[in-house]
Design a protein around this motif. Structure first.
Motif, PDB file in Angstrom:
ATOM      1  N   ILE A  93      -9.119   6.911   4.545  1.00  0.00           N
ATOM      2  CA  ILE A  93      -9.544   5.636   3.990  1.00  0.00           C
ATOM      3  C   ILE A  93      -8.334   4.710   3.994  1.00  0.00           C
ATOM      4  O   ILE A  93      -7.235   5.102   3.571  1.00  0.00           O
ATOM      5  CB  ILE A  93     -10.160   5.788   2.580  1.00  0.00           C
ATOM      6  CG1 ILE A  93     -10.626   4.417   2.063  1.00  0.00           C
ATOM      7  CG2 ILE A  93      -9.218   6.473   1.592  1.00  0.00           C
ATOM      8  CD1 ILE A  93     -11.549   4.489   0.844  1.00  0.00           C
ATOM      9  N   LYS A  94      -8.560   3.513   4.509  1.00  0.00           N
ATOM     10  CA  LYS A  94      -7.462   2.526   4.579  1.00  0.00           C
ATOM     11  C   LYS A  94      -7.438   1.749   3.262  1.00  0.00           C
ATOM     12  O   LYS A  94      -8.439   1.112   2.902  1.00  0.00           O
ATOM     13  CB  LYS A  94      -7.713   1.585   5.757  1.00  0.00           C
ATOM     14  CG  LYS A  94      -6.644   0.553   5.996  1.00  0.00           C
ATOM     15  CD  LYS A  94      -7.026  -0.249   7.267  1.00  0.00           C
ATOM     16  CE  LYS A  94      -6.230  -1.517   7.427  1.00  0.00           C
ATOM     17  NZ  LYS A  94      -4.793  -1.349   7.399  1.00  0.00           N
ATOM     18  N   ILE A  95      -6.315   1.838   2.575  1.00  0.00           N
ATOM     19  CA  ILE A  95      -6.196   1.188   1.263  1.00  0.00           C
ATOM     20  C   ILE A  95      -5.089   0.131   1.311  1.00  0.00           C
ATOM     21  O   ILE A  95      -3.966   0.409   1.731  1.00  0.00           O
ATOM     22  CB  ILE A  95      -5.880   2.228   0.157  1.00  0.00           C
ATOM     23  CG1 ILE A  95      -6.959   3.323   0.111  1.00  0.00           C
ATOM     24  CG2 ILE A  95      -5.741   1.547  -1.208  1.00  0.00           C
ATOM     25  CD1 ILE A  95      -6.716   4.426  -0.925  1.00  0.00           C
ATOM     26  N   SER A  96      -5.443  -1.080   0.868  1.00  0.00           N
ATOM     27  CA  SER A  96      -4.410  -2.125   0.723  1.00  0.00           C
ATOM     28  C   SER A  96      -4.293  -2.420  -0.758  1.00  0.00           C
ATOM     29  O   SER A  96      -4.962  -3.321  -1.291  1.00  0.00           O
ATOM     30  CB  SER A  96      -4.815  -3.401   1.469  1.00  0.00           C
ATOM     31  OG  SER A  96      -5.060  -3.108   2.815  1.00  0.00           O
ATOM     32  N   THR A 118     -13.099   1.949   6.227  1.00  0.00           N
ATOM     33  CA  THR A 118     -11.939   1.863   7.124  1.00  0.00           C
ATOM     34  C   THR A 118     -12.277   1.064   8.384  1.00  0.00           C
ATOM     35  O   THR A 118     -11.516   0.187   8.800  1.00  0.00           O
ATOM     36  CB  THR A 118     -11.428   3.283   7.448  1.00  0.00           C
ATOM     37  OG1 THR A 118     -11.127   3.917   6.197  1.00  0.00           O
ATOM     38  CG2 THR A 118     -10.181   3.265   8.320  1.00  0.00           C
ATOM     39  N   ASP A 137      -3.153   4.683   5.129  1.00  0.00           N
ATOM     40  CA  ASP A 137      -4.324   5.526   5.386  1.00  0.00           C
ATOM     41  C   ASP A 137      -4.191   6.817   4.584  1.00  0.00           C
ATOM     42  O   ASP A 137      -3.175   7.505   4.679  1.00  0.00           O
ATOM     43  CB  ASP A 137      -4.399   5.869   6.877  1.00  0.00           C
ATOM     44  CG  ASP A 137      -4.674   4.624   7.708  1.00  0.00           C
ATOM     45  OD1 ASP A 137      -5.149   3.616   7.136  1.00  0.00           O
ATOM     46  OD2 ASP A 137      -4.401   4.664   8.928  1.00  0.00           O
ATOM     47  N   LYS A 196      -0.597   1.966  -0.184  1.00  0.00           N
ATOM     48  CA  LYS A 196      -0.744   1.139   1.026  1.00  0.00           C
ATOM     49  C   LYS A 196      -0.792   2.072   2.217  1.00  0.00           C
ATOM     50  O   LYS A 196       0.153   2.835   2.431  1.00  0.00           O
ATOM     51  CB  LYS A 196       0.472   0.221   1.202  1.00  0.00           C
ATOM     52  CG  LYS A 196       0.644  -0.818   0.105  1.00  0.00           C
ATOM     53  CD  LYS A 196       1.913  -1.613   0.369  1.00  0.00           C
ATOM     54  CE  LYS A 196       2.277  -2.341  -0.815  1.00  0.00           C
ATOM     55  NZ  LYS A 196       2.715  -3.270  -1.355  1.00  0.00           N
ATOM     56  N   GLY A 241     -10.827  -1.773   5.702  1.00  0.00           N
ATOM     57  CA  GLY A 241     -10.203  -1.139   4.530  1.00  0.00           C
ATOM     58  C   GLY A 241     -10.618  -1.792   3.227  1.00  0.00           C
ATOM     59  O   GLY A 241     -11.442  -2.707   3.193  1.00  0.00           O
ATOM     60  N   THR A 242     -10.036  -1.268   2.153  1.00  0.00           N
ATOM     61  CA  THR A 242     -10.352  -1.800   0.828  1.00  0.00           C
ATOM     62  C   THR A 242      -9.104  -2.426   0.201  1.00  0.00           C
ATOM     63  O   THR A 242      -8.003  -1.871   0.291  1.00  0.00           O
ATOM     64  CB  THR A 242     -10.938  -0.708  -0.110  1.00  0.00           C
ATOM     65  OG1 THR A 242     -10.972  -1.222  -1.450  1.00  0.00           O
ATOM     66  CG2 THR A 242     -10.140   0.580  -0.112  1.00  0.00           C
ATOM     67  N   ALA A 302     -14.474  -4.077  -0.777  1.00  0.00           N
ATOM     68  CA  ALA A 302     -14.512  -4.004   0.691  1.00  0.00           C
ATOM     69  C   ALA A 302     -15.649  -4.879   1.189  1.00  0.00           C
ATOM     70  O   ALA A 302     -16.656  -5.050   0.505  1.00  0.00           O
ATOM     71  CB  ALA A 302     -14.724  -2.565   1.156  1.00  0.00           C
ATOM     72  N   CYS A 343     -15.658   6.447   3.264  1.00  0.00           N
ATOM     73  CA  CYS A 343     -14.298   6.162   3.770  1.00  0.00           C
ATOM     74  C   CYS A 343     -14.388   5.618   5.188  1.00  0.00           C
ATOM     75  O   CYS A 343     -13.666   4.668   5.555  1.00  0.00           O
ATOM     76  CB  CYS A 343     -13.456   7.444   3.818  1.00  0.00           C
ATOM     77  SG  CYS A 343     -13.027   8.104   2.211  1.00  0.00           S
TER      78      CYS A 343
END
Ligand code: HMG
Ligand code: NDP
Length: 414
Positions: free
Chosen positions: A88-91, A122, A98, A96, A126-127, A257, A118
């Motif tokens: 899961i890509k998290i910002s 992604t 994957d 920060k 991302g979220t 997201a 996820c």
């Protein structure tokens, strides 16, 4: 082979003393180390209850450390299957990149569901995750004989000079904890003083209970008022409450997201409109009619699975369930999804976080131990937990929109 059959002659003599009542379960540690004591307790229980306790005798963590700070009357370990979802890509501001999410559960279909969430999050970019508040709370209660005494105390608690004195007393009890806020709530002749702390990388309940006791001593010295209970339930620890939902406890975190309509059809087998409709009628109208405090589908499922994997206090799933899941249709047909988690109570030091298996899960997330800047690892973990909840919510709402819930559990969960 039963545990009793594996005992040495000396251990058998000790077991006889346990059976006769001469040595109790707790006191066996005066004769043996932690592993030996666990073995004797299992042998005793097998004798008393005519059961075999074979599987719980297998574990790999450091027994001396665990039995010292995590458990009493230690007899072994239960195993919970561990799966992984992601990436899961998290910002976030702290998390920060994957992430692979470790999830400990016995509910078939849960990991698959979070994995699907996820995947679409992604693919959609991302979220974004933000922490809005960070304050763990403890609220001692004080009682008075007259309303004038109550008012006098309440007014004193609210003075800036009182806060400064309380802060000095509290902050002296820890290298890391800091008193941030004091709020008083009155009810008749009772005053509940809700103390809010920054606990850095610890979830903080041991830390702030010690700090709160120092404040009650200050109050006793300054005002001659005895504390009725160090926890007066307005904290609120491990119970579902509106105060936590409204004011927050631990970390208050939001993850969002924006899912494109075409990805929803491809990956989730439903439409953005149908997810909006399910979320509105289920998570809002249904939760409202049920008198729920959390307006979500299964936030507790994901919080529990990450907490068990990562050495968090499982009772704090109660606060983790106070989640509001929103889904809004954008003008271009995208679905904007968010989860608001008012009370994410997590730590990366203390509690169960140093147990070897839980440490490995925290390492997988890159947040084990103290942050380079104190507090940043726990903040990152709170963002990861919230992102994981968003993935679970998106997938389950989609499954219900597509009419796939029963089928999914029939295929994966039984
Ligand atoms: C089960 C799915 C995911 C199938 O979903 P699907 O779309 O039919 O599956 P798919 O085979 O087309 O795969 C799509 C993606 O799902 C994931 N996926 C799919 N299968 C697996 C698997 N075996 N292992 C790992 N990941 C899996 C994976 O990401 C996969 O992408 P791919 O990897 O193929 O590119 C879906 O139907 C679903 O999410 N259902 C919901 C299940 C769920 O969320 N259960 C949670 C508990 S429900 C509960 O306890 C609470 C409740 C329901 O009572 C609360 C309430 O009141 O609402
Ligand atoms: N006591 C209670 O009423 C309750 C206890 N619990 C239990 O409390 C435990 C968690 O308490 P918690 O206070 O989080 O943990 P611990 O008491 O296990 O450990 C926290 C301590 O770790 C030290 N520490 C070292 N590095 C850091 C850092 N970077 N950031 C913060 N602290 C650091 C601090 O010591 P120092 O302060 O000396 O500087 C801190 O007080 C769990 O086992 C939970 O189940 C849960 C609910 C209620």
């Amino acid at each position: 082979m039963s545990t009793a059959e594996k005992l040495t002659a000396d251990e058998k003599a000790l077991l006889d003393k346990m059976i006769s009542g001469e040595i109790n379960l707790r006191k066996i540690e005066e004769h043996l180390d932690k592993d030996g004591s666990a073995k004797l307790r299992r042998a005793f229980l097998e004798n008393q209850k005519n059961v075999e306790l074979d599987h719980i005798s297998t574990y790999s963590f450091d027994t001396e450390a665990v039995a010292k700070k995590n458990i009493e009357n230690f007899i072994g370990a239960v195993q919970i299957p561990l799966g992984v979802a992601g990436i899961i890509k998290i910002s976030g501001d702290y998390a920060k990149g994957d992430y692979y999410l470790p999830l400990a559960t016995t509910e078939g279909a849960l990991v698959a569901s979070v994995n699907r969430g996820c995947s679409i999050i992604t693919k959609s970019g991302g979220t974004t995750v933000r922490v809005f508040k960070n304050m763990m709370t403890r609220a001692p209660v004080f009682k008075f004989s007259t309303l004038d005494e109550t008012k006098d105390f309440y007014d004193w608690v609210m003075l800036p000079e009182t806060f400064a004195k309380m802060k000095e007393a509290a902050d002296a009890t820890s290298r890391f904890g800091e008193l941030l806020d004091v709020q008083a709530f009155v009810s008749g002749n009772n005053v509940h003083v809700r103390l809010g702390f920054d606990t850095k990388d610890a979830m903080g309940m041991n830390m702030i209970t010690i700090a709160s006791e120092a404040i009650t001593k200050l109050i006793a010295d300054e005002k001659g008022v005895a504390c009725v209970s160090l926890s007066g339930n307005m904290c609120t620890d491990k119970k579902p409450t509106a105060i936590n939902a409204i004011l927050g406890r631990g970390k208050t975190v939001v993850a969002e997201a924006r899912l494109s309509a075409s990805f929803i059809e491809e990956t989730l087998k439903c439409t953005a409109e149908s997810m909006f409709d399910v979320n509105y009628r289920k998570n809002f109208i249904g939760s409202m009619r049920a008198g729920a405090l959390g307006f979500n589908a299964h936030a507790a499922n994901i919080v529990a699975a990450v907490f068990l994997a990562c050495g968090q206090d499982p009772a704090h799933v109660v606060e983790g369930s106070l989640c509001v899941t929103e889904m809004d249709l954008a003008d271009n047909g995208d679905l904007i999804c968010s989860v608001t988690m008012p009370a994410v109570e997590v730590g990366t030091v203390g509690g169960g976080t140093s147990i070897a298996t839980q440490q490995e899960c925290l390492k997988l997330l890159g947040v084990a131990g103290a942050g380079a800047v104190p507090g940043e690892n726990a903040l990152a973990l709170s963002e990861i937990v919230t992102a994981a909840v968003l993935a679970g919510e998106v997938s389950l709402i989609a499954a219900q929109a597509a009419g796939h819930l029963a089928r999914a559990h029939a295929q994966l969960g039984r």
